[in-house]
Design an enzyme around this catalytic site. Structure first.
Site, PDB file in Angstrom:
ATOM      1  CG  ASP A  30      -4.102   1.057   7.771  1.00  0.00           C
ATOM      2  OD1 ASP A  30      -3.941   2.232   8.154  1.00  0.00           O
ATOM      3  OD2 ASP A  30      -3.762   0.655   6.658  1.00  0.00           O
ATOM      4  CB  ILE A  31      -1.445   3.461  12.186  1.00  0.00           C
ATOM      5  CG1 ILE A  31      -0.668   3.873  10.935  1.00  0.00           C
ATOM      6  CG2 ILE A  31      -0.724   2.376  12.970  1.00  0.00           C
ATOM      7  CD1 ILE A  31       0.661   4.530  11.235  1.00  0.00           C
ATOM      8  CG  ASN A  87      -3.338   0.255  -3.022  1.00  0.00           C
ATOM      9  OD1 ASN A  87      -4.359   0.102  -3.663  1.00  0.00           O
ATOM     10  ND2 ASN A  87      -3.328   0.771  -1.806  1.00  0.00           N
ATOM     11  N   GLY A  93      -1.874   4.014  -5.741  1.00  0.00           N
ATOM     12  CA  GLY A  93      -1.920   4.530  -4.375  1.00  0.00           C
ATOM     13  C   GLY A  93      -0.955   3.847  -3.424  1.00  0.00           C
ATOM     14  CG  HIS A 100       0.712  -3.511   2.321  1.00  0.00           C
ATOM     15  ND1 HIS A 100       1.677  -2.836   1.583  1.00  0.00           N
ATOM     16  CD2 HIS A 100      -0.273  -2.607   2.543  1.00  0.00           C
ATOM     17  CE1 HIS A 100       1.290  -1.591   1.375  1.00  0.00           C
ATOM     18  NE2 HIS A 100       0.098  -1.428   1.932  1.00  0.00           N
ATOM     19  CG  LEU A 101      -3.263  -9.102   0.495  1.00  0.00           C
ATOM     20  CD1 LEU A 101      -1.783  -9.447   0.507  1.00  0.00           C
ATOM     21  CD2 LEU A 101      -4.085 -10.359   0.682  1.00  0.00           C
ATOM     22  CG  HIS A 102      -4.853  -1.900   2.233  1.00  0.00           C
ATOM     23  ND1 HIS A 102      -4.640  -0.923   3.180  1.00  0.00           N
ATOM     24  CD2 HIS A 102      -3.875  -1.746   1.313  1.00  0.00           C
ATOM     25  CE1 HIS A 102      -3.594  -0.207   2.837  1.00  0.00           C
ATOM     26  NE2 HIS A 102      -3.098  -0.694   1.717  1.00  0.00           N
TER      27      HIS A 102
END
Length: 115
Positions: A30-31, A87, A93, A100-102
């Site tokens: 993640d950036i 999300n 959020g 996508h999965l965080h």
């Protein structure tokens, strides 16, 4: 549906730090990390959000979770634990309309759910 930033990353139109890639998904750092370790697992199939996934996406959704587990293990997160977050929608959020999965870890995470 127009290409999301993630689709552009998958097509290599935008650079990213790719941790994993296979025929179904990519995992990238993640950036804007929210933890010491924070990466995303993104399906190559552009699905707007979890709520838009269909019954035909059953196998893909399982693959995304298994990929999150494998990449977390390679990143050294398995021993102390990690969090997986999806999300789905603006109130949750969601900022990019591409499922996508965080995956977050590498430190003690704050309890955001009051438990």
């Amino acid at each position: 549906m127009t290409d999301s930033i993630f689709t552009k990353i998958i097509k290599r139109e935008i650079p990213a730090d790719i941790l994993h890639e296979d025929g179904h998904c990519v995992a990238i750092r993640d950036i804007h990390p929210q933890a010491k370790a924070h990466f995303l697992v993104i399906p190559k199939k552009q699905i707007a959000r979890l709520a838009a996934a269909g019954d035909e996406d059953h196998t893909l959704l399982g693959h995304l979770l298994q990929t999150a587990r494998r990449v977390a293990e390679k990143q050294g997160l398995s021993a102390d634990g990690y969090r997986v977050v999806i999300n789905s929608g603006a109130n949750a959020g969601e900022t990019v309309p591409h499922l996508h999965l965080h995956v977050l870890g590498g430190e003690r995470l704050k309890d955001q759910f009051g438990a």
